[in-house]
Scaffold this motif. Structure first.
Motif, mmCIF file in Angstrom:
data_model
loop_
_atom_site.group_PDB
_atom_site.id
_atom_site.type_symbol
_atom_site.label_atom_id
_atom_site.label_comp_id
_atom_site.label_asym_id
_atom_site.label_seq_id
_atom_site.Cartn_x
_atom_site.Cartn_y
_atom_site.Cartn_z
ATOM 1 N N MET A 141 -27.696 35.899 33.903
ATOM 2 C CA MET A 141 -27.650 35.972 32.442
ATOM 3 C C MET A 141 -26.203 35.792 32.006
ATOM 4 S SD MET A 141 -29.066 39.019 29.986
ATOM 5 C CE MET A 141 -29.304 38.762 28.243
ATOM 6 N N VAL A 142 -25.981 34.813 31.131
ATOM 7 C CA VAL A 142 -24.621 34.499 30.694
ATOM 8 C C VAL A 142 -24.426 34.902 29.240
ATOM 9 C CG1 VAL A 142 -22.898 32.685 30.398
ATOM 10 C CG2 VAL A 142 -24.493 32.572 32.317
ATOM 11 N N ILE A 143 -23.402 35.718 29.014
ATOM 12 C CA ILE A 143 -23.080 36.210 27.682
ATOM 13 C C ILE A 143 -21.721 35.635 27.261
ATOM 14 C CG2 ILE A 143 -22.708 38.270 26.255
ATOM 15 C CD1 ILE A 143 -25.516 37.991 27.516
ATOM 16 N N GLY A 144 -21.603 35.217 26.019
ATOM 17 C CA GLY A 144 -20.331 34.721 25.513
ATOM 18 C C GLY A 144 -19.579 35.821 24.786
ATOM 19 N N LEU A 145 -18.275 35.866 24.988
ATOM 20 C CA LEU A 145 -17.416 36.790 24.254
ATOM 21 C C LEU A 145 -16.302 35.980 23.614
ATOM 22 C CD1 LEU A 145 -16.342 39.635 23.462
ATOM 23 C CD2 LEU A 145 -15.048 39.617 25.615
ATOM 24 N N THR A 146 -16.206 36.051 22.310
ATOM 25 C CA THR A 146 -15.145 35.342 21.613
ATOM 26 C C THR A 146 -14.771 36.140 20.371
ATOM 27 O OG1 THR A 146 -14.457 33.142 20.818
ATOM 28 C CG2 THR A 146 -16.673 33.904 20.184
ATOM 29 N N GLY A 147 -13.831 35.628 19.600
ATOM 30 C CA GLY A 147 -13.422 36.366 18.418
ATOM 31 C C GLY A 147 -12.231 35.765 17.722
ATOM 32 N N SER A 148 -11.924 36.327 16.584
ATOM 33 C CA SER A 148 -10.782 35.879 15.812
ATOM 34 C C SER A 148 -9.491 36.200 16.561
ATOM 35 C CB SER A 148 -10.757 36.581 14.452
ATOM 36 O OG SER A 148 -11.975 36.411 13.769
ATOM 37 N N MET A 149 -8.477 35.391 16.349
ATOM 38 C CA MET A 149 -7.186 35.650 16.970
ATOM 39 C C MET A 149 -6.623 36.966 16.403
ATOM 40 S SD MET A 149 -4.080 32.905 17.450
ATOM 41 C CE MET A 149 -3.804 32.709 15.675
ATOM 42 N N GLY A 150 -6.311 37.895 17.294
ATOM 43 C CA GLY A 150 -5.802 39.193 16.864
ATOM 44 C C GLY A 150 -6.879 40.236 16.655
ATOM 45 N N ALA A 151 -8.119 39.901 16.993
ATOM 46 C CA ALA A 151 -9.235 40.828 16.747
ATOM 47 C C ALA A 151 -9.333 41.942 17.779
ATOM 48 C CB ALA A 151 -10.549 40.057 16.698
ATOM 49 N N CYS B 297 -24.635 30.078 26.760
ATOM 50 C CA CYS B 297 -24.757 31.537 26.646
ATOM 51 C C CYS B 297 -26.095 31.926 26.023
ATOM 52 C CB CYS B 297 -23.621 32.086 25.782
ATOM 53 S SG CYS B 297 -21.967 31.664 26.402
ATOM 54 N N GLU B 298 -26.700 32.957 26.582
ATOM 55 C CA GLU B 298 -27.966 33.446 26.053
ATOM 56 C C GLU B 298 -27.750 34.387 24.869
ATOM 57 O OE1 GLU B 298 -30.840 34.577 29.164
ATOM 58 O OE2 GLU B 298 -29.406 33.710 30.567
ATOM 59 N N LYS B 299 -26.637 35.098 24.891
ATOM 60 C CA LYS B 299 -26.268 35.958 23.766
ATOM 61 C C LYS B 299 -24.748 35.846 23.584
ATOM 62 C CE LYS B 299 -30.344 37.824 23.002
ATOM 63 N NZ LYS B 299 -31.084 37.678 21.718
ATOM 64 N N ILE B 300 -24.290 36.077 22.354
ATOM 65 C CA ILE B 300 -22.854 35.950 22.069
ATOM 66 C C ILE B 300 -22.359 37.170 21.305
ATOM 67 C CG2 ILE B 300 -21.093 34.622 20.830
ATOM 68 C CD1 ILE B 300 -22.800 32.130 21.395
ATOM 69 N N ILE B 301 -21.246 37.719 21.781
ATOM 70 C CA ILE B 301 -20.574 38.841 21.121
ATOM 71 C C ILE B 301 -19.340 38.288 20.406
ATOM 72 C CG2 ILE B 301 -19.400 41.053 21.444
ATOM 73 C CD1 ILE B 301 -20.969 41.321 24.115
ATOM 74 N N LEU C 14 -20.494 48.565 22.316
ATOM 75 C CA LEU C 14 -20.691 47.876 23.588
ATOM 76 C C LEU C 14 -21.732 48.587 24.454
ATOM 77 C CD1 LEU C 14 -17.036 46.850 24.537
ATOM 78 C CD2 LEU C 14 -18.865 45.386 23.670
ATOM 79 N N ASN C 15 -21.761 49.893 24.390
ATOM 80 C CA ASN C 15 -22.777 50.637 25.147
ATOM 81 C C ASN C 15 -24.186 50.303 24.644
ATOM 82 O OD1 ASN C 15 -21.755 52.442 27.277
ATOM 83 N ND2 ASN C 15 -20.501 53.319 25.653
ATOM 84 N N ILE C 16 -24.331 50.179 23.335
ATOM 85 C CA ILE C 16 -25.625 49.823 22.756
ATOM 86 C C ILE C 16 -26.008 48.402 23.173
ATOM 87 C CG2 ILE C 16 -26.830 49.345 20.591
ATOM 88 C CD1 ILE C 16 -25.099 51.587 19.328
ATOM 89 N N ILE C 17 -25.020 47.494 23.115
ATOM 90 C CA ILE C 17 -25.252 46.104 23.506
ATOM 91 C C ILE C 17 -25.643 46.018 24.976
ATOM 92 C CG2 ILE C 17 -24.119 43.865 23.871
ATOM 93 C CD1 ILE C 17 -22.459 44.487 21.329
ATOM 94 N N LEU D 164 -28.978 44.306 26.520
ATOM 95 C CA LEU D 164 -28.898 43.184 27.451
ATOM 96 C C LEU D 164 -29.619 43.490 28.765
ATOM 97 C CD1 LEU D 164 -25.190 42.025 26.967
ATOM 98 C CD2 LEU D 164 -27.256 40.992 26.023
ATOM 99 N N LEU D 165 -29.476 44.703 29.242
ATOM 100 C CA LEU D 165 -30.162 45.096 30.479
ATOM 101 C C LEU D 165 -31.675 45.048 30.303
ATOM 102 C CD1 LEU D 165 -27.929 48.067 31.694
ATOM 103 C CD2 LEU D 165 -28.150 45.818 32.757
ATOM 104 N N GLU D 166 -32.133 45.434 29.123
ATOM 105 C CA GLU D 166 -33.570 45.394 28.848
ATOM 106 C C GLU D 166 -34.056 43.945 28.798
ATOM 107 O OE1 GLU D 166 -36.862 46.951 25.565
ATOM 108 O OE2 GLU D 166 -34.738 47.480 25.345
ATOM 109 N N ILE D 167 -33.276 43.082 28.151
ATOM 110 C CA ILE D 167 -33.644 41.663 28.067
ATOM 111 C C ILE D 167 -33.677 41.052 29.464
ATOM 112 C CG2 ILE D 167 -32.896 39.390 27.268
ATOM 113 C CD1 ILE D 167 -31.681 40.841 24.821
ATOM 114 N N LYS D 168 -32.649 41.353 30.247
ATOM 115 C CA LYS D 168 -32.542 40.778 31.591
ATOM 116 C C LYS D 168 -33.688 41.220 32.481
ATOM 117 C CE LYS D 168 -29.339 40.223 35.460
ATOM 118 N NZ LYS D 168 -30.228 40.716 36.500
#
Length: 204
Positions: free
Chosen positions: A1-11, A119-123, A181-184, A188-192
């Motif tokens: 399972m591949v998750i994407g993590l990205t964000g604004s510069m300085g976030a 990515c299957e999900k993105i944060i 992140l704990n909720i996420i 994700l574990l449930e989905i996987k």
């Protein structure tokens, strides 16, 4: 399972990435891998051929590269083209080394470089505009010109938020981010647990 993590510069994406590692996720840090690749003799030779003035005593000087981008002597896209093929190899190796796990691709330009399609999900990590800029301007060597040049590479935030599954506002502090992140993680574990294994993550 591949998750994407990205964000604004300085976030605060780097801090979020570290928290994900602490939670047991396997994180591919694209920035860190790129920095290590820039110490590879093959990559150094590519940069020397493209922008010889940036290689000093056999080492790529990233400060010189930044100034060249700001001065419009070379584009970020031209520089990325020198390293992207090797980066793709590394991410493939990473994914195939963790086929049974949840892998996080920590990529600043996830949407801009279209890695989101793997990515299957993105944060998405963000903060108020005032906080974002003030954090970035505190970085060593940052200037208004460099800030504008870097920001020009990013898609509008509203578009990236619309494409993301989870949005984390870092204005509220580390405990808030950690709780999110704990909720996420639980989701994700449930989905996987309900998924069948699949191997369709090759980047071309």
């Amino acid at each position: 399972m591949v998750i994407g993590l990205t964000g604004s510069m300085g976030a605060g994406k780097s801090t979020t990435s570290q928290m994900l590692t602490q939670l047991g996720f396997f994180v591919f840090d694209a920035d860190d891998v790129c920095h290590k690749l820039m110490e590879n003799p093959i990559i150094i030779q590519k940069y020397k051929e493209k922008v010889p003035q940036c290689v000093i005593d056999g080492v790529i000087d990233r400060n010189i590269l930044s100034k060249m981008v700001v001065d419009n002597k070379v584009t970020i896209e031209e520089l990325e083209d020198l390293i992207i093929p090797s980066l793709n190899v590394r991410v493939n190796e990473f994914i195939y080394a963790h086929l049974d796990d949840i892998v996080v691709l920590d990529v600043p330009l996830l949407f801009e470089k279209k890695w989101d399609k793997y990515c299957e999900k993105i944060i998405y990590v963000t903060a108020s505009l005032g906080n974002l800029k003030s954090r970035v301007m505190k970085r060593p060597g940052m200037s208004e010109e460099k800030y504008k040049a870097l920001m020009s590479n990013f898609l509008p935030e509203k578009d990236k938020k619309a494409k993301s599954d989870y949005i984390i506002e870092t204005d509220y502090g580390l405990d808030y981010v950690r709780n999110k992140l704990n909720i996420i993680k639980e989701e994700l574990l449930e989905i996987k647990s309900k998924q069948k294994p699949k191997i369709e993550q090759i980047l071309n």
